[in-house]
Design a protein around this motif. Structure first.
Motif, PDB file in Angstrom:
ATOM      1  N   ASP A   1     -11.426   3.358   3.261  1.00 35.66           N
ATOM      2  CA  ASP A   1     -12.155   3.328   2.001  1.00 35.66           C
ATOM      3  C   ASP A   1     -12.434   4.729   1.473  1.00 35.66           C
ATOM      4  N   ALA A   2     -12.636   5.696   2.389  1.00 34.92           N
ATOM      5  CA  ALA A   2     -12.849   7.079   1.965  1.00 34.92           C
ATOM      6  C   ALA A   2     -11.558   7.680   1.414  1.00 34.92           C
ATOM      7  N   ALA A   3     -10.424   7.330   2.011  1.00 34.37           N
ATOM      8  CA  ALA A   3      -9.142   7.838   1.521  1.00 34.37           C
ATOM      9  C   ALA A   3      -8.784   7.227   0.176  1.00 34.37           C
ATOM     10  N   PHE A   4      -9.296   6.054  -0.125  1.00 32.55           N
ATOM     11  CA  PHE A   4      -8.992   5.391  -1.394  1.00 32.55           C
ATOM     12  C   PHE A   4      -9.592   6.137  -2.588  1.00 32.55           C
ATOM     13  N   VAL A   5     -10.754   6.740  -2.416  1.00 29.57           N
ATOM     14  CA  VAL A   5     -11.431   7.387  -3.548  1.00 29.57           C
ATOM     15  C   VAL A   5     -10.985   8.832  -3.741  1.00 29.57           C
ATOM     16  N   ARG A   6     -10.059   9.301  -2.956  1.00 33.85           N
ATOM     17  CA  ARG A   6      -9.565  10.665  -3.138  1.00 33.85           C
ATOM     18  C   ARG A   6      -8.727  10.769  -4.416  1.00 33.85           C
ATOM     19  N   MET A   7      -8.649  12.005  -4.910  1.00 29.75           N
ATOM     20  CA  MET A   7      -7.834  12.271  -6.085  1.00 29.75           C
ATOM     21  C   MET A   7      -6.361  12.088  -5.742  1.00 29.75           C
ATOM     22  N   GLY A   8      -5.640  11.402  -6.606  1.00 29.75           N
ATOM     23  CA  GLY A   8      -4.215  11.195  -6.382  1.00 29.75           C
ATOM     24  C   GLY A   8      -3.669  10.139  -7.301  1.00 29.75           C
ATOM     25  N   PHE A   9      -4.128   8.916  -7.133  1.00 29.15           N
ATOM     26  CA  PHE A   9      -3.714   7.806  -7.991  1.00 29.15           C
ATOM     27  C   PHE A   9      -4.780   7.541  -9.046  1.00 29.15           C
TER      28      PHE A   9
ATOM     29  N   LEU B   1      -5.035   6.804  -0.729  1.00 28.64           N
ATOM     30  CA  LEU B   1      -4.454   5.474  -0.565  1.00 28.64           C
ATOM     31  C   LEU B   1      -4.696   4.625  -1.809  1.00 28.64           C
ATOM     32  N   THR B   2      -3.850   3.615  -1.986  1.00 33.15           N
ATOM     33  CA  THR B   2      -3.954   2.763  -3.171  1.00 33.15           C
ATOM     34  C   THR B   2      -4.834   1.541  -2.948  1.00 33.15           C
ATOM     35  N   LYS B   3      -5.345   1.344  -1.737  1.00 31.61           N
ATOM     36  CA  LYS B   3      -6.193   0.183  -1.454  1.00 31.61           C
ATOM     37  C   LYS B   3      -7.363   0.615  -0.579  1.00 31.61           C
ATOM     38  N   PRO B   4      -8.586   0.118  -0.876  1.00 28.62           N
ATOM     39  CA  PRO B   4      -9.735   0.450  -0.029  1.00 28.62           C
ATOM     40  C   PRO B   4      -9.813  -0.405   1.239  1.00 28.62           C
ATOM     41  N   LYS B   5      -9.134  -1.544   1.243  1.00 35.71           N
ATOM     42  CA  LYS B   5      -9.096  -2.416   2.422  1.00 35.71           C
ATOM     43  C   LYS B   5      -7.826  -3.253   2.364  1.00 35.71           C
TER      44      LYS B   5
ATOM     45  N   ILE C   1       0.844  -1.186   0.000  1.00 38.79           N
ATOM     46  CA  ILE C   1       0.000   0.000   0.000  1.00 38.79           C
ATOM     47  C   ILE C   1       0.884   1.243   0.000  1.00 38.79           C
ATOM     48  N   ALA C   2       0.394   2.283  -0.651  1.00 37.99           N
ATOM     49  CA  ALA C   2       1.084   3.571  -0.686  1.00 37.99           C
ATOM     50  C   ALA C   2       0.056   4.665  -0.467  1.00 37.99           C
ATOM     51  N   GLY C   3       0.527   5.822  -0.010  1.00 34.51           N
ATOM     52  CA  GLY C   3      -0.370   6.947   0.242  1.00 34.51           C
ATOM     53  C   GLY C   3       0.243   8.247  -0.224  1.00 34.51           C
ATOM     54  N   LEU C   4      -0.498   9.002  -1.045  1.00 42.30           N
ATOM     55  CA  LEU C   4      -0.024  10.268  -1.618  1.00 42.30           C
ATOM     56  C   LEU C   4      -0.797  11.409  -0.983  1.00 42.30           C
ATOM     57  N   LEU C   5      -0.094  12.394  -0.437  1.00 37.16           N
ATOM     58  CA  LEU C   5      -0.726  13.523   0.225  1.00 37.16           C
ATOM     59  C   LEU C   5      -1.164  14.554  -0.807  1.00 37.16           C
ATOM     60  N   GLY C   6      -2.451  14.918  -0.762  1.00 37.79           N
ATOM     61  CA  GLY C   6      -2.990  15.895  -1.698  1.00 37.79           C
ATOM     62  C   GLY C   6      -3.856  16.921  -0.994  1.00 37.79           C
ATOM     63  N   ALA C   7      -4.594  17.683  -1.774  1.00 45.53           N
ATOM     64  CA  ALA C   7      -5.430  18.751  -1.223  1.00 45.53           C
ATOM     65  C   ALA C   7      -6.539  18.200  -0.338  1.00 45.53           C
ATOM     66  N   GLU C   8      -7.057  17.014  -0.660  1.00 47.59           N
ATOM     67  CA  GLU C   8      -8.142  16.405   0.116  1.00 47.59           C
ATOM     68  C   GLU C   8      -7.627  15.613   1.316  1.00 47.59           C
TER      69      GLU C   8
ATOM     70  N   ALA D   1      -2.673   1.745   7.130  1.00 46.56           N
ATOM     71  CA  ALA D   1      -3.470   2.856   6.597  1.00 46.56           C
ATOM     72  C   ALA D   1      -4.003   3.745   7.716  1.00 46.56           C
ATOM     73  N   LYS D   2      -4.508   3.118   8.770  1.00 49.23           N
ATOM     74  CA  LYS D   2      -5.054   3.890   9.898  1.00 49.23           C
ATOM     75  C   LYS D   2      -3.964   4.717  10.563  1.00 49.23           C
ATOM     76  N   SER D   3      -2.780   4.134  10.723  1.00 50.31           N
ATOM     77  CA  SER D   3      -1.668   4.845  11.359  1.00 50.31           C
ATOM     78  C   SER D   3      -1.243   6.046  10.521  1.00 50.31           C
ATOM     79  N   TRP D   4      -1.165   5.883   9.202  1.00 52.26           N
ATOM     80  CA  TRP D   4      -0.795   7.001   8.325  1.00 52.26           C
ATOM     81  C   TRP D   4      -1.796   8.140   8.435  1.00 52.26           C
ATOM     82  N   LEU D   5      -3.075   7.800   8.335  1.00 50.59           N
ATOM     83  CA  LEU D   5      -4.104   8.837   8.356  1.00 50.59           C
ATOM     84  C   LEU D   5      -4.129   9.559   9.697  1.00 50.59           C
ATOM     85  N   GLU D   6      -3.990   8.810  10.789  1.00 49.70           N
ATOM     86  CA  GLU D   6      -3.991   9.450  12.110  1.00 49.70           C
ATOM     87  C   GLU D   6      -2.784  10.367  12.269  1.00 49.70           C
ATOM     88  N   ALA D   7      -1.614   9.950  11.770  1.00 54.60           N
ATOM     89  CA  ALA D   7      -0.426  10.803  11.860  1.00 54.60           C
ATOM     90  C   ALA D   7      -0.585  12.066  11.021  1.00 54.60           C
TER      91      ALA D   7
END
Length: 690
Positions: free
Chosen positions: A581-589, A557-561, A546-553, A567-573
């Protein structure tokens, strides 16, 4: 020169308060050890130990002006040596590869995993085809599937087939280091099983087994009498058994800043022993022949110590419970030797004992919050004792509750925010409503129920206790349900929390005005650094899944589950309360599943995951992209920067930052350094790659 002499004279004037500052100096050394990037060897530690003894001698027999600074330096260096000794003394084999096969071991602990599965910690471990000198001393296994064949109890020897792997490093460079926690806990491997766990030998360890059976019997009886979540909550308070507490209850307690009520800690131990001490002392005072012949205060302290010891055994010797017992025991012993029970000196002695036994406690949130809140309460109640007479008698309890809750809340808020990346906006309100119920209803009713249980008369007390826990849960659900109840906080830089802690201690405890100003300035500087912290533009997990790209929203994330903990640790940090699943549908990838791409400051990021992902990565590697691959790459090296499964095993998780000269990549290995708890794993992974 005059300034130096003046400072030495000023330090000499506060020699009587050295005990209060002793754990602070000790903590500086312990914290310095954990901040090192390279493990100090014997050729470093031995000279440090010699210098420590020299400074200690100067502090004891040296010139008057040098005694305070020499003692302080001796304590700092002693903290470093103590932490290093502790790290070497708990050394045990660590599994350095993935293992699947039979596992035999004795159950020493039972808890629940991140996904709410039962977990067993085993010692006396036997693994197939692995010699004893390379077998981990302890392993922890999460149980999946049907596990109704046995009832796990401490001391029971079991056999199972399990997937085991080495303890993982931080989910991002500079993040929480599970490898370090596992090292000091003696865990050499973690994993899971989907096959049935079978009993091999009957339970051993009479005391542990008896305590567990008593704990579960009391827990079952309480839940049967009270029922529902109030009963499960009551059982967790008194026995530490959280098996009946549902996730919704846990979330409500966390969202209202009442989660400390369910973890047996200083509050519970203090309320319990305080009620026992007061009841015993004032009860004996009602019997004149006894009160005139014995010191009822000291007798009450002895009874309270025994009750605290029984509570420790009943609830299980977890780190938080042991720490709470030490704090309470020090204060009760102070009563026995005719000293003030509640004072900064007592807290300092308790902190020294805890740090001496387990120096790694310093970096744990439980230690920081417990002692932070206690120090704040003691400092606040010193002026309160002088001014309370100016407040009407009927309002004093309310004012005292308000002041104590605010003091403890302000002291622990930055610590909780730094470790858990969230602040309960209405936590003060929830504590003002719930803590009095704990102290005046729940804990007294629990003690009365325990006393009446042998006579079979505990039902009325348990009914009262159930009403109290039901009201606390109602408060938790109501407060956590308010709009904006939880505010997300970005993870701070590493230096922020130590600056806040040291600055807060100077501001609260120091007598010199200029030192208090320095402390306040340090806290302000820490908050400024915290507000300016830069989060990585791109994060990549250690397995490339899994990877995560920081954007305006926020972070996309590259995976919904899957990889839910990462994933939870990244978002909380990030200070982001979104679900995966909400972070997966964001604009980025963008792109098809398993072959996603994104643009980061002009550089193409290509993430290939899943089965057959190596076959899809060839074209991307021809274009000079940063390629993340969850499989091993066997193709020719191209103009791209490739991080495949093999290389990620060597580097650990990645954090990518955007700078003026392009992308800067920080690996978990670089951030963690070469320490006892990770050096064998990194070395074996590098050897396997070569």
């Amino acid at each position: 020169m005059r300034a130096v002499i003046w400072m030495l004279d000023a330090l000499g004037a506060v020699r009587g308060r050295l005990m209060v500052w002793a754990p602070v100096f000790l903590s500086l050394g312990i914290g310095g050890y954990f901040a090192l990037k390279v493990e100090p060897g014997p050729f470093v530690l031995m000279p440090v130990a010699v210098v420590t003894m020299i400074f200690a001698t100067l502090g004891w027999r040296g010139p008057e002006r040098l005694r305070i600074p020499a003692t302080g330096l001796a304590l700092v260096l002693a903290g470093l040596v103590l932490a290093a000794y502790r790290a070497h003394s708990v050394a045990a084999p660590v599994l350095h590869f993935r293992y699947y096969g039979p596992v035999e071991g004795r159950i020493v602990d039972i808890d629940r995993s991140f996904s709410d599965q039962t977990r067993l910690t085993l010692d006396r471990v036997v693994l197939e085809d692995i010699p004893p000198d390379r077998t981990p001393a302890r392993v922890r296994v999460a149980l999946h599937g049907d596990q109704s064949f046995i009832r796990p109890v401490p001391g029971l020897t079991v056999i199972l087939s399990a997937h085991l792997s080495p303890p993982e490093g931080p989910v991002e460079p500079g993040g929480f280091d599970f490898q370090r926690l596992a090292w000091f806990s003696g865990l050499g491997a973690v994993g899971y099983t989907r096959s049935p766990v079978l009993a091999l030998e009957p339970p051993e360890g009479r005391l542990a087994l008896l305590a567990f059976r008593l704990r579960m019997a009391i827990s079952g009886a309480m839940q049967a009498r009270i029922g529902g979540q109030p009963g499960a909550f009551a059982a967790a308070l008194m026995t530490g058994d959280r098996s009946g507490v549902e996730r919704t209850t846990t979330d409500a307690l966390r969202g209202s800043n009442l989660s400390h009520l369910i973890a047996i800690s200083g509050l519970h131990m203090g309320l319990l022993t305080g009620f026992v001490f007061a009841s015993c002392r004032y009860g004996l005072a009602l019997v004149p022949p006894v009160a005139l012949r014995i010191n009822t205060k000291k007798l009450a302290a002895i009874v309270a110590i025994f009750v605290a010891a029984f509570y420790l055994i009943l609830a299980g010797p977890s780190v938080a419970t042991r720490r709470a017992f030490i704090m309470v025991a020090v204060m009760l012993v102070a009563v026995l030797v005719d000293r003030r029970a509640i004072s900064l000196r007592s807290v300092a002695i308790a902190a020294i004992i805890v740090l001496w036994i387990e120096p790694e406690s310093l970096v744990e949130p439980g230690f920081q919050m417990s002692f932070g809140a206690t120090v704040a309460l003691i400092v606040v109640f010193q002026p309160w004792a002088k001014m309370q007479h100016h407040i009407p008698a009927l309002l004093r309890p309310v004012a005292m509750l308000l002041i104590s809750s605010m003091a403890a809340g302000f002291a622990t808020a930055p610590i909780a925010a730094a470790h858990f990346n969230r602040i309960a906006e209405y936590g003060l309100l929830a504590n003002l409503l719930a803590v009095p119920l704990m102290g005046t209803v729940v804990m007294p009713a629990a003690v009365v129920a325990a006393l009446l249980a042998p006579l079979g008369l505990e039902a009325p007390a348990l009914w009262v206790m159930g009403k109290g826990t039901a009201m606390i849960l109602a408060i938790a659900h109501s407060v956590s349900g308010l709009e904006g109840a939880v505010v997300a906080v970005t993870a701070p830089p590493m230096v922020a929390l130590p600056l806040i802690a040291l600055g807060g201690l100077l501001a609260l405890i120091a007598r010199a005005i200029w030192l208090r100003g320095v402390g306040a300035g340090g806290m302000v500087a820490a908050l400024v650094l915290w507000s300016m912290v830069e989060r990585p533009a791109l994060l990549v997990s250690s397995d490339g899944a899994i990877a995560g790209l920081l954007g305006a929203e926020g972070r996309a994330l590259t995976k919904p589950k899957g990889a839910g903990f990462v994933a939870k640790s990244w978002l909380e940090a990030d200070g982001d309360l979104a679900e995966q699943d909400a972070a997966f549908v964001r604009m980025g990838f963008q792109g098809p599943k398993g072959a996603l791409t994104a643009d980061l400051s002009g550089t193409t990021i290509a993430h290939f995951s899943g089965k057959g992902s190596a076959g899809r990565a060839g074209d991307a590697c021809n274009g000079g992209a940063l390629v993340i691959l969850s499989e091993e790459w066997s193709g020719p090296a191209g103009p791209c920067l490739m991080y495949d499964k093999s290389k990620l095993r060597e580097t650990g998780a990645l954090a990518v930052y955007v700078g003026s000269d392009g992308l800067r990549i920080l690996t978990a290995r670089d951030a963690a350094g070469d320490r006892l708890w990770n050096r064998r794993i990194w070395r074996d992974r590098l050897a396997a790659r070569q």
